[in-house]
Scaffold this motif. Sequence first.
Motif, PDB file in Angstrom:
ATOM      1  N   SER A  78       0.842  -1.202   0.000  1.00 16.85           N
ATOM      2  CA  SER A  78       0.000   0.000   0.000  1.00 16.85           C
ATOM      3  C   SER A  78       0.876   1.251   0.000  1.00 16.85           C
ATOM      4  N   TRP A  79       1.928   1.220   0.804  1.00 18.32           N
ATOM      5  CA  TRP A  79       2.861   2.362   0.878  1.00 18.32           C
ATOM      6  C   TRP A  79       3.517   2.603  -0.481  1.00 18.32           C
ATOM      7  N   ALA A  80       3.939   1.532  -1.134  1.00 21.04           N
ATOM      8  CA  ALA A  80       4.639   1.672  -2.410  1.00 21.04           C
ATOM      9  C   ALA A  80       3.705   2.157  -3.514  1.00 21.04           C
ATOM     10  N   LEU A  81       2.417   1.833  -3.396  1.00 19.63           N
ATOM     11  CA  LEU A  81       1.463   2.170  -4.458  1.00 19.63           C
ATOM     12  C   LEU A  81       0.748   3.497  -4.232  1.00 19.63           C
ATOM     13  N   ARG A  82       1.002   4.165  -3.096  1.00 18.39           N
ATOM     14  CA  ARG A  82       0.221   5.377  -2.810  1.00 18.39           C
ATOM     15  C   ARG A  82       0.449   6.414  -3.912  1.00 18.39           C
ATOM     16  N   PRO A  83      -0.667   7.045  -4.356  1.00 18.12           N
ATOM     17  CA  PRO A  83      -0.581   7.971  -5.496  1.00 18.12           C
ATOM     18  C   PRO A  83       0.178   9.256  -5.130  1.00 18.12           C
ATOM     19  N   PRO A  84       0.612  10.011  -6.140  1.00 12.24           N
ATOM     20  CA  PRO A  84       1.492  11.171  -5.911  1.00 12.24           C
ATOM     21  C   PRO A  84       0.945  12.171  -4.895  1.00 12.24           C
ATOM     22  N   GLU A  85      -0.400  12.413  -4.923  1.00  8.78           N
ATOM     23  CA  GLU A  85      -0.922  13.446  -4.032  1.00  8.78           C
ATOM     24  C   GLU A  85      -1.015  12.964  -2.583  1.00  8.78           C
ATOM     25  N   ARG A  86      -0.681  11.684  -2.360  1.00  4.13           N
ATOM     26  CA  ARG A  86      -0.688  11.153  -0.997  1.00  4.13           C
ATOM     27  C   ARG A  86       0.725  10.831  -0.525  1.00  4.13           C
ATOM     28  N   ARG A  87       1.731  11.321  -1.250  1.00  6.09           N
ATOM     29  CA  ARG A  87       3.092  11.097  -0.790  1.00  6.09           C
ATOM     30  C   ARG A  87       3.861  12.421  -0.769  1.00  6.09           C
ATOM     31  N   LEU A  88       4.879  12.494   0.076  1.00  6.88           N
ATOM     32  CA  LEU A  88       5.677  13.714   0.194  1.00  6.88           C
ATOM     33  C   LEU A  88       6.484  13.931  -1.080  1.00  6.88           C
ATOM     34  N   ARG A  89       6.947  15.182  -1.270  1.00  7.64           N
ATOM     35  CA  ARG A  89       7.602  15.607  -2.495  1.00  7.64           C
ATOM     36  C   ARG A  89       6.651  15.340  -3.662  1.00  7.64           C
ATOM     37  N   ALA A  90       5.401  15.804  -3.460  1.00  5.17           N
ATOM     38  CA  ALA A  90       4.359  15.535  -4.440  1.00  5.17           C
ATOM     39  C   ALA A  90       4.668  16.212  -5.761  1.00  5.17           C
ATOM     40  N   ALA A  91       4.537  15.448  -6.867  1.00  2.00           N
ATOM     41  CA  ALA A  91       4.721  16.026  -8.192  1.00  2.00           C
ATOM     42  C   ALA A  91       3.534  16.914  -8.527  1.00  2.00           C
ATOM     43  N   ASN A  92       2.354  16.534  -8.013  1.00  2.00           N
ATOM     44  CA  ASN A  92       1.133  17.290  -8.262  1.00  2.00           C
ATOM     45  C   ASN A  92       0.680  17.927  -6.949  1.00  2.00           C
ATOM     46  N   PRO A  93       0.935  19.237  -6.764  1.00  2.00           N
ATOM     47  CA  PRO A  93       0.631  19.862  -5.483  1.00  2.00           C
ATOM     48  C   PRO A  93      -0.836  20.216  -5.298  1.00  2.00           C
ATOM     49  N   ALA A  94      -1.735  19.680  -6.146  1.00  2.00           N
ATOM     50  CA  ALA A  94      -3.159  19.975  -6.001  1.00  2.00           C
ATOM     51  C   ALA A  94      -3.637  19.561  -4.612  1.00  2.00           C
ATOM     52  N   ILE A  95      -4.370  20.468  -3.980  1.00  2.00           N
ATOM     53  CA  ILE A  95      -4.808  20.213  -2.614  1.00  2.00           C
ATOM     54  C   ILE A  95      -6.250  19.726  -2.625  1.00  2.00           C
ATOM     55  N   GLU A  96      -6.510  18.646  -1.900  1.00  2.00           N
ATOM     56  CA  GLU A  96      -7.842  18.055  -1.865  1.00  2.00           C
ATOM     57  C   GLU A  96      -8.747  18.911  -0.999  1.00  2.00           C
ATOM     58  N   THR A  97      -9.744  19.546  -1.634  1.00  2.00           N
ATOM     59  CA  THR A  97     -10.652  20.398  -0.857  1.00  2.00           C
ATOM     60  C   THR A  97     -12.086  19.884  -0.895  1.00  2.00           C
ATOM     61  N   ARG A  98     -12.354  18.821  -1.712  1.00  2.00           N
ATOM     62  CA  ARG A  98     -13.725  18.318  -1.761  1.00  2.00           C
ATOM     63  C   ARG A  98     -14.119  17.736  -0.409  1.00  2.00           C
ATOM     64  N   LEU A  99     -15.285  18.148   0.088  1.00  2.00           N
ATOM     65  CA  LEU A  99     -15.742  17.685   1.399  1.00  2.00           C
ATOM     66  C   LEU A  99     -15.877  16.170   1.423  1.00  2.00           C
ATOM     67  N   SER A 100     -16.364  15.598   0.308  1.00  2.00           N
ATOM     68  CA  SER A 100     -16.613  14.149   0.279  1.00  2.00           C
ATOM     69  C   SER A 100     -15.322  13.361   0.490  1.00  2.00           C
ATOM     70  N   ALA A 101     -14.211  13.898  -0.029  1.00  2.00           N
ATOM     71  CA  ALA A 101     -12.930  13.198   0.116  1.00  2.00           C
ATOM     72  C   ALA A 101     -12.526  13.097   1.578  1.00  2.00           C
ATOM     73  N   TRP A 102     -13.036  13.990   2.403  1.00  2.00           N
ATOM     74  CA  TRP A 102     -12.706  13.962   3.832  1.00  2.00           C
ATOM     75  C   TRP A 102     -13.754  13.193   4.626  1.00  2.00           C
ATOM     76  N   ILE A 103     -15.039  13.350   4.211  1.00  2.00           N
ATOM     77  CA  ILE A 103     -16.136  12.705   4.950  1.00  2.00           C
ATOM     78  C   ILE A 103     -16.100  11.192   4.756  1.00  2.00           C
ATOM     79  N   VAL A 104     -15.882  10.760   3.480  1.00  2.00           N
ATOM     80  CA  VAL A 104     -15.968   9.326   3.173  1.00  2.00           C
ATOM     81  C   VAL A 104     -15.004   8.492   4.047  1.00  2.00           C
ATOM     82  N   PRO A 105     -13.704   8.866   4.166  1.00  2.00           N
ATOM     83  CA  PRO A 105     -12.817   8.055   5.022  1.00  2.00           C
ATOM     84  C   PRO A 105     -13.305   7.982   6.465  1.00  2.00           C
ATOM     85  N   MET A 106     -13.851   9.116   6.970  1.00  2.00           N
ATOM     86  CA  MET A 106     -14.319   9.100   8.357  1.00  2.00           C
ATOM     87  C   MET A 106     -15.525   8.172   8.505  1.00  2.00           C
TER      88      MET A 106
END
Lengths: 182, 141
Positions: free
Chosen positions: A133-161
């Motif tokens: 899982s660690w090796a496969l984590r996508p760019p926006e979920r790892r440090l030194r992100a190539a894509n600095p897009a910030i996740e602001t959608r509420l659903s992206a935060w609510i769904v995990p909770m």
Amino acid sequence: VTNTVAHADLGSTASFVSPAATSRSRLVGYWTLTVIVAWEMVAGSMWDLLRIEYVRVVLSHLGYPPYLLFILGVWKLPCALVMLLPRFERLKEWAYAGALFNYSGAFASHVLVGDGPSAWVAPLLFAILTLASWALRPPERRLRAANPAIETRLSAWIVPMVVVAVMLVAALLTLPKVPPTF
Amino acid sequence: VPDLATTADVPNAAHSRRRAVAYWVSTLILGIEGIVGGVLAFIRWAAYGDILRHLGYPAYLMTILGVWYALAGLALLAPRLPRLKEWAYAGLFFNYTGAAASHLVVGDGAGALVAPFTFTALVVASWALRPPARRLVGPRL
């Protein structure tokens, strides 16, 4: 000619080495493994904090003090939540580190007390799933992100909770009734 | 014309020097403690075994802790390896807070808590003060 081009495009899109297909299957693999590890962490947190007989028997078999369940149970829940939430790339490294220490420690403990494969294959498997899982984590979920897009959608935060909340309920409903045999 | 930028740099230079000293003092203590403590744990040093027995942990935990401890100490002292350093800080933080919690649970007095709390503070200090070459780009958490 148009048909040929369109056909060739479709073929390349569906081809085995297509980057889009690779990243899609990579993403599916990442989320499948991450949800499995997070589920184990949430259920483990429940089992530990409720001190059910199953984990008490495991701990006493391995020679650890019962209060270790409290320490482990308190860490496992934030570990699962941080793995599932967006962002927190640095905390994710800590969550993966903790998960690997937990599973590899359980594996080593079973081996060191002389248990057979039936006792240590599960923690070994979860250690491998954690690393995958660690090796496969996508760019926006790892440090030194190539894509600095910030996740602001509420659903992206609510769904995990919500997922963690559902996992908590499911863990409560599926508590093992009998201790393991070694 | 007075060079305002240079004048303003003087306190910054002193600040960054203090920061570097604090980073290296805390990191050297943690690194040496990790390597020496790790080897002592791995060879099951009796004094360390006594503490673990007192806290109710099995003796073989010294083998597991010893290996991770020494690796964490090496990772902190080595140049670069910023991601491995995050893992080392995480492990040391879990280790020392776990030790503090264990001493609390078995009812030890304040004296037994001094060392784990001090080392937890050193982990946080070293982590917060690590220079740019030794940290990954990204958010604080």
